[in-house]
Write an enzyme that holds these catalytic residues in place. Structure first.
Site, mmCIF file in Angstrom:
data_model
loop_
_atom_site.group_PDB
_atom_site.id
_atom_site.type_symbol
_atom_site.label_atom_id
_atom_site.label_comp_id
_atom_site.label_asym_id
_atom_site.label_seq_id
_atom_site.Cartn_x
_atom_site.Cartn_y
_atom_site.Cartn_z
ATOM 1 N N HIS A 40 -1.156 -9.367 5.370
ATOM 2 C CA HIS A 40 -1.436 -8.024 4.871
ATOM 3 C C HIS A 40 -1.882 -7.157 6.045
ATOM 4 O O HIS A 40 -2.481 -7.658 6.994
ATOM 5 C CB HIS A 40 -2.542 -8.117 3.805
ATOM 6 C CG HIS A 40 -2.832 -6.817 3.129
ATOM 7 N ND1 HIS A 40 -3.643 -5.862 3.701
ATOM 8 C CD2 HIS A 40 -2.441 -6.330 1.932
ATOM 9 C CE1 HIS A 40 -3.719 -4.823 2.872
ATOM 10 N NE2 HIS A 40 -3.002 -5.076 1.793
ATOM 11 N N ASP A 84 0.018 -2.695 -5.230
ATOM 12 C CA ASP A 84 -1.064 -2.420 -4.284
ATOM 13 C C ASP A 84 -2.251 -1.783 -5.020
ATOM 14 O O ASP A 84 -2.909 -0.865 -4.514
ATOM 15 C CB ASP A 84 -0.594 -1.551 -3.112
ATOM 16 C CG ASP A 84 -1.492 -1.680 -1.883
ATOM 17 O OD1 ASP A 84 -2.474 -2.435 -1.944
ATOM 18 O OD2 ASP A 84 -1.213 -1.021 -0.870
#
Lengths: 382, 382
Positions: free
Chosen positions: B222, B343
């Site tokens: 990430h 997200d």
């Protein structure tokens, strides 16, 4: 270039059947006659600058450009012959580039002829004069522009060219830019991203941007190795250059101009970037989501990033001969903002020609990208 | 989510008629029934880590992550109310995120319900535990993984999760990764790019990569703000984060793994990256041209970059709800390597849902991207 040869080169592009989205209204076959081709990011240098690089790369503390410059300018042929196992194919190819960079005559014209390329828009190769101290840089820029203009005078149908300048000598640079357009008849400007680690959003460069806007001529922002302030993760595995760093250096530069408000201060500035837009077209959705006015975090821009792209930025296909990426960019930016390029002598001519001859485009799109946009944007008359 | 609402949301995606390449063999209309949706990059945190961030961001010399962490964890509501003119829309939105990050119960489940989202694959939000010293980092990782496993036990149909770990405490990390999969039943791992400015190609992290490969569970890399060694050009105009730096930090990380030979040493390592592949799919043609075996400059890779992508890398759509970019990635990587993500809570759920419901995909592609790939890659059973 014969049609048969173009079609043979198709194998290098992979099977078009792999791209099912190009399915209707778009010609799969090359046009019957080869399209006129103006290549828009074509490199040259002059012996005086090659000599100056040889001196520069052996100094202390120079930036990551030294790695590729050493390959091109500083490796004697003897070292190549003695190091069969240590020199990769690409390193070896770099050694053959200097004669082509220095030539504005027989070698280049014959390579153009073999590829069916009508015109090179020439620009002083990276990192230009920007690595030298201001006075030397301005003197070399003037010399390079004079030689360029001379080459164009000899071959007006085959060459056009972009004026270089020393951004870190901004008043002199602005005058040289004026001379480049008004006296030498050049077609725009070339700059190689950062200058001593400063980007064009730095206020010291305002005279240069004012000149470009006032002269109504496009500024090609070409890559160089990443600036010192972002060098560390790029200094291993040769990631500083064409494989990755060039694109990140240049895309980050463009976003500094956008998010730094430079394109609000110079709304008529016309910028050209290579390498299929240095990755930025792919990011436009997210750039707009994160960078629109109102969504800003400490930024005061007037437009969305994609709106600056459609107002201020053109892209070329240099070094990215990918029909899927080209179609993506047409969808995002419009075919009127894209120009074909080879990146001679760094990229081979034949596959670049095969790419523009055979990419799945309408005839109108192909002509725009192959030469019409270049004629309009760089004001090239036949 | 009602079909009508999805269709209303379509306006946010722009007119599909603008994408003429999606012309045949692909359904323009959403499937009749909403597709099952597993969101694969969904953030949470725990109060102990939120407290630790509050302490960390006020220390000297911390990296650019502090800018966004200050907004989320350190701005009292009173400051917001008092500063109407100084706080942008996005800064304001950041202030509402902490309650959602901390919630694994009513708020989140209700947001999922409203969006018709079947499952969140949860991961500790950036920059994870990696900013703390090793002992504290390992302790907080263990705590976060326990809480995550507990939340999943309560809602096994709605949650899955990725185990975090402290890469800079590599032996302990490897054990925690084993515990995460074998005892806690988690579905993979999360790491937030660099750890104290080192990337996973650093030999000190080998135990972590060995564990991920041996446990046969995917590692989600990430973003976080760019590492110190590339910070300078990103530190102005809020370019360090979601607008630009996150993507460059993570894509550069992936290329260090590729060009550094890590994927040759760990050929079975499965990596997931978000944000439509962090721009890398767009660059694959040039990466292959510049980075293939034989074309290498000081690199000794076994495969082309695109071949590593098809062997070792999956992407998610987090934060890039762009149907043109999605089609591009399907063409480049195959629909079997792409997973949908929201997200949450950084991006709103409704437009992410509208995107996957209405993107011009075949039914087979839509199911793969919406849930089937996630079930396979993260081993989720219904």
């Amino acid at each position: 270039m014969k049609r048969r040869k173009v079609l043979q080169n198709l194998s290098a592009l992979g099977s078009l059947a792999a791209f099912p989205e190009f399915s209707s209204g778009i010609s799969r076959q090359p046009a019957v006659a080869p399209v006129r081709k103006i290549a828009t990011e074509e490199a040259f240098t002059i012996p005086e600058i090659a000599d100056a690089y040889r001196e520069w790369i052996n100094k202390e503390g120079v930036n990551l450009d030294r790695l590729v410059l050493k390959q091109i300018y500083d490796t004697p042929d003897a070292r190549l012959a003695a190091s069969n196992t240590d020199v990769s194919n690409r390193d070896r190819a770099a050694l053959g580039m200097l004669p082509k960079l220095l030539d504005l005559d027989a070698i280049r014209l014959s390579d153009m002829e073999a590829g069916g390329v009508s015109m090179h828009i020439l620009s002083l190769t990276m990192p230009g004069v920007q690595v030298f101290e201001p006075r030397q840089a301005s003197a070399l820029a003037r010399l390079a522009n004079d030689r360029l203009a001379e080459a164009i005078r000899k071959q007006p149908a085959r060459y056009a060219g972009l004026a270089c300048f020393a951004p870190h000598d901004p008043q002199v640079a602005a005058k040289e830019m004026e001379r480049g357009i008004q006296s030498l008849g050049l077609n725009g400007f070339i700059v190689n991203s950062h200058t001593h680690n400063l980007y064009l959003d730095d206020p010291s460069f305002s005279p240069v941007l004012e000149a470009a806007e006032a002269l109504n001529a496009p500024l090609y922002i070409h890559p160089r190795a990443v600036s010192d302030g972002m060098a560390k993760p790029f200094q291993d595995y040769r990631m500083e250059g064409a494989a990755w760093g060039y694109g990140i250096e240049t895309s980050t530069h463009i976003l500094r101009l956008i998010f730094g408000g430079v394109l609000d201060r110079f709304p008529k500035l016309q910028i050209v970037i290579g390498h299929m837009g240095e990755g930025l077209p792919f990011w436009l959705w997210r750039l707009d989501f994160m960078g629109s006015p109102g969504a800003r975090a400490g930024r005061k821009n007037q437009l969305k990033p994609s709106e600056y792209f459609k107002r201020n930025i053109f892209i070329t296909t240099s070094g990215v001969e990918d029909p899927v990426a080209l179609r993506f960019c047409i969808d995002k930016l419009g075919a009127d903002r894209i120009m074909w390029a080879i990146d001679y002598p760094y990229q081979p001519t034949a596959p670049a020609v095969a790419f523009i001859e055979t990419a799945p485009l309408s005839d109108v799109e192909r002509e725009m990208i192959a030469f019409r946009n270049a004629e309009r944007i760089f004001r090239i008359s036949r």
